[in-house]
Design an enzyme around this catalytic site. Structure first.
Site, mmCIF file in Angstrom:
data_model
loop_
_atom_site.group_PDB
_atom_site.id
_atom_site.type_symbol
_atom_site.label_atom_id
_atom_site.label_comp_id
_atom_site.label_asym_id
_atom_site.label_seq_id
_atom_site.Cartn_x
_atom_site.Cartn_y
_atom_site.Cartn_z
ATOM 1 N N GLN A 282 0.213 -1.431 0.014
ATOM 2 C CA GLN A 282 0.054 0.466 0.079
ATOM 3 C C GLN A 282 0.637 1.483 -0.057
ATOM 4 O O GLN A 282 1.756 1.180 -0.175
ATOM 5 C CB GLN A 282 -0.870 0.241 1.642
ATOM 6 C CG GLN A 282 -2.101 -0.857 0.814
ATOM 7 C CD GLN A 282 -3.013 -0.626 2.294
ATOM 8 O OE1 GLN A 282 -2.764 -1.541 3.169
ATOM 9 N NE2 GLN A 282 -3.695 -0.366 2.222
ATOM 10 N N HIS A 283 0.258 1.895 -0.459
ATOM 11 C CA HIS A 283 0.887 3.762 -0.063
ATOM 12 C C HIS A 283 1.790 3.954 -1.050
ATOM 13 O O HIS A 283 1.840 5.210 -1.872
ATOM 14 C CB HIS A 283 0.931 3.717 1.692
ATOM 15 C CG HIS A 283 0.397 3.882 2.933
ATOM 16 N ND1 HIS A 283 -0.562 4.094 2.610
ATOM 17 C CD2 HIS A 283 1.020 2.303 3.455
ATOM 18 C CE1 HIS A 283 -1.109 3.831 4.010
ATOM 19 N NE2 HIS A 283 -0.415 2.308 4.342
ATOM 20 N N ASP B 297 -2.198 -4.632 -0.080
ATOM 21 C CA ASP B 297 -2.154 -6.381 0.812
ATOM 22 C C ASP B 297 -2.899 -6.144 2.238
ATOM 23 O O ASP B 297 -3.023 -7.300 1.783
ATOM 24 C CB ASP B 297 -0.091 -6.263 1.327
ATOM 25 C CG ASP B 297 0.110 -5.014 1.826
ATOM 26 O OD1 ASP B 297 -0.849 -4.033 2.537
ATOM 27 O OD2 ASP B 297 1.510 -4.758 2.088
#
Length: 484
Positions: free
Chosen positions: A72-73, A244
């Site tokens: 992520q991110h 995830d």
């Protein structure tokens, strides 16, 4: 003949591909390929790893649907032709810590507390260096020419799905609510982008992926991959994919009351909730899940790497480290390890370093050091569990997954430190499994994902160790008063 689906986990360290039976969830075959190390990576490396992983998994010739989950991110910047502008900044890149603090203050008209409350209300989370929104501010300040060339910003899983669909036009970018909720400019509660926050961070507008609903197709597979020589009778659908952690929850079949503790490159403690959260302290990130619920989450930067570092210090293998830890008494003879080896996100101390406290001539043994590393890692995750409990999240069971969960010491010590019995499913690739389950869900068009059984789990029980947690908390809080 059974229908097969594929799930991809493009994680920080590697790319995993699982091929499963769409109806039963039975594993048919799988593949793996490594990713390069570092906190910024050329996305082309993810594609190369996917190609290798697909090859080792036996190809996709007989697969009817594919979904991608990924770390992520991260920030993937594309120009108007769809080319990457610069290497992607990953979630664990902390260079934007200063920009995160600035954004919080700016939304509060200079008051950090008021700004944190405003961010939590707006998007369910207070930005830290991991979030995409802070990386965009860093780009605006440090690499303005790169930002000027940026036509679209997406996440790692968005980019992978787009590539599988043969994407070259950035208008074709797609994402899901689970991954979008980790950007810092999409609101789980409102279900939409906050373009004003994107503008605050970047100083300009850029194209963002369309947010798909759970199991809404993102398109069709339209690029050649190994094993695609055999022509199927129909198209290969692409699921919306996810981050995830939402994918792991889907792979585990987690529901309300389930708390998942994952020990991988990062440590995460998250729960499935029917209501969104908004924690102005920033401890809890108020994410969405990959279905129609919410995923309040606490993340630590230091997780399985703590075990690797301790093993290196002692000159032993991970299995030997676990054996040593289990020979030591609870509390490690008074040793306490504050495991901030890569800075830390929870608590938010990007410049912190690890600390070992309480060493004496009598307790300075390999066994106590091994035990202190295990307990320190688990105490950090225990703080995350405490935060969820304080926010009113109901706990029906605690599930322990990730590479770190393979350690016998982690499994046996976790219940005592966390204060709850712990269920450990059979070790597996639950992020990739969640992506595969989403692929099957997308293929079926049904209202809910298929009911795949969860292998195991094995339950571990132990008496809680409040003295270990209390000593750790005192050292953690004292460390906050010391400049990094």
């Amino acid at each position: 003949m059974s229908t097969l689906v594929a799930g991809v986990d493009s994680s920080t360290q590697s790319c995993k591909v699982v091929i499963r039976d769409a109806g039963t969830g039975a594993l048919v075959r799988e593949g793996l390929a490594p990713h390069p190390a570092g906190t910024e990576v050329d996305p082309a490396a993810w594609w190369e790893a996917l190609t290798v992983a697909v090859t080792t998994a036996g190809g996709l010739a007989d697969v009817a649907a594919v979904s991608v989950a990924a770390q992520q991110h991260g920030m993937v910047c594309l120009d108007s032709a769809g080319a990457t502008v610069r290497p992607a900044l990953l979630w664990n890149d902390t260079r934007s810590a200063g920009q995160a603090a600035d954004l919080v203050k700016e939304l509060g008209d200079g008051d950090p507390e008021r700004g944190a409350a405003a961010w939590a209300e707006a998007v369910g989370s207070v930005p830290v260096a991991a979030f995409t929104v802070t990386k965009l501010r860093w780009l605006a300040e440090k690499e303005p020419d790169a930002l000027a060339r940026t036509a679209a910003v997406c996440l790692p899983h968005d980019w992978m799905t787009w590539r599988l669909a043969g994407g070259s036009d950035v208008t074709g970018l797609r994402t899901d609510r689970g991954d979008a909720s980790g950007t810092g400019y999409w609101s789980p509660a409102a279900g939409g982008y906050r373009h004003d926050l994107l503008q605050l961070a970047a100083g300009r507008s850029v194209r963002l992926p369309v947010v798909l609903g759970p199991a809404e197709p993102a398109g069709e597979l339209s690029v050649p991959l190994p094993g695609r020589a055999v022509t199927r009778s129909g198209p290969v659908l692409l699921g919306p994919g996810s981050g995830d952690n939402p994918a792991a929850a889907l792979g585990l079949g987690a529901g309300p009351g389930d708390v998942v503790v994952s020990i991988g490159t990062s440590g995460t403690v998250f729960a499935v909730s029917t209501t969104p959260t908004a924690d102005p302290s920033g401890t809890i990130a108020g994410f969405a899940d990959a279905a129609a619920a919410y995923l309040p989450l606490v993340c630590t930067l230091n997780a399985a790497g703590v075990l690797s570092a301790a093993a290196t210090m002692l000159g032993v293998s991970l299995n030997q480290l676990a054996a040593l830890a289990l020979t030591a008494q609870a509390g490690a003879g008074g040793l306490t390890f504050l495991p901030y080896l890569a800075g830390e996100r929870t608590p938010n101390r990007p410049g912190a370093t690890g600390e070992l406290h309480g060493m004496t001539g009598s307790n300075a043994t390999p066994a106590n050091l091994a035990r202190a590393a295990v307990e320190g890692l688990l105490c950090g995750l225990g703080d995350g569990l405490d935060a969820l409990l304080a926010a009113g999240i109901a706990v029906r069971r605690v599930m322990l997954i990730g590479g770190g969960a393979r350690s016998p010491a982690i499994r046996q010590i976790a219940p005592a430190v966390l204060g709850f019995p712990v269920d450990v499913p059979v070790p597996g690739e639950y992020v990739a499994d969640g992506a595969a389950r989403q692929a099957a869900w997308t293929l079926s068009g049904s209202a809910s994902p298929p009911d795949w059984p969860l292998a195991g789990p094995e339950r571990f029980e132990a008496d809680p160790l409040p003295s270990v947690r209390a000593r750790y908390a005192a050292i953690r809080d004292a460390a906050a008063l010391t400049p990094p």
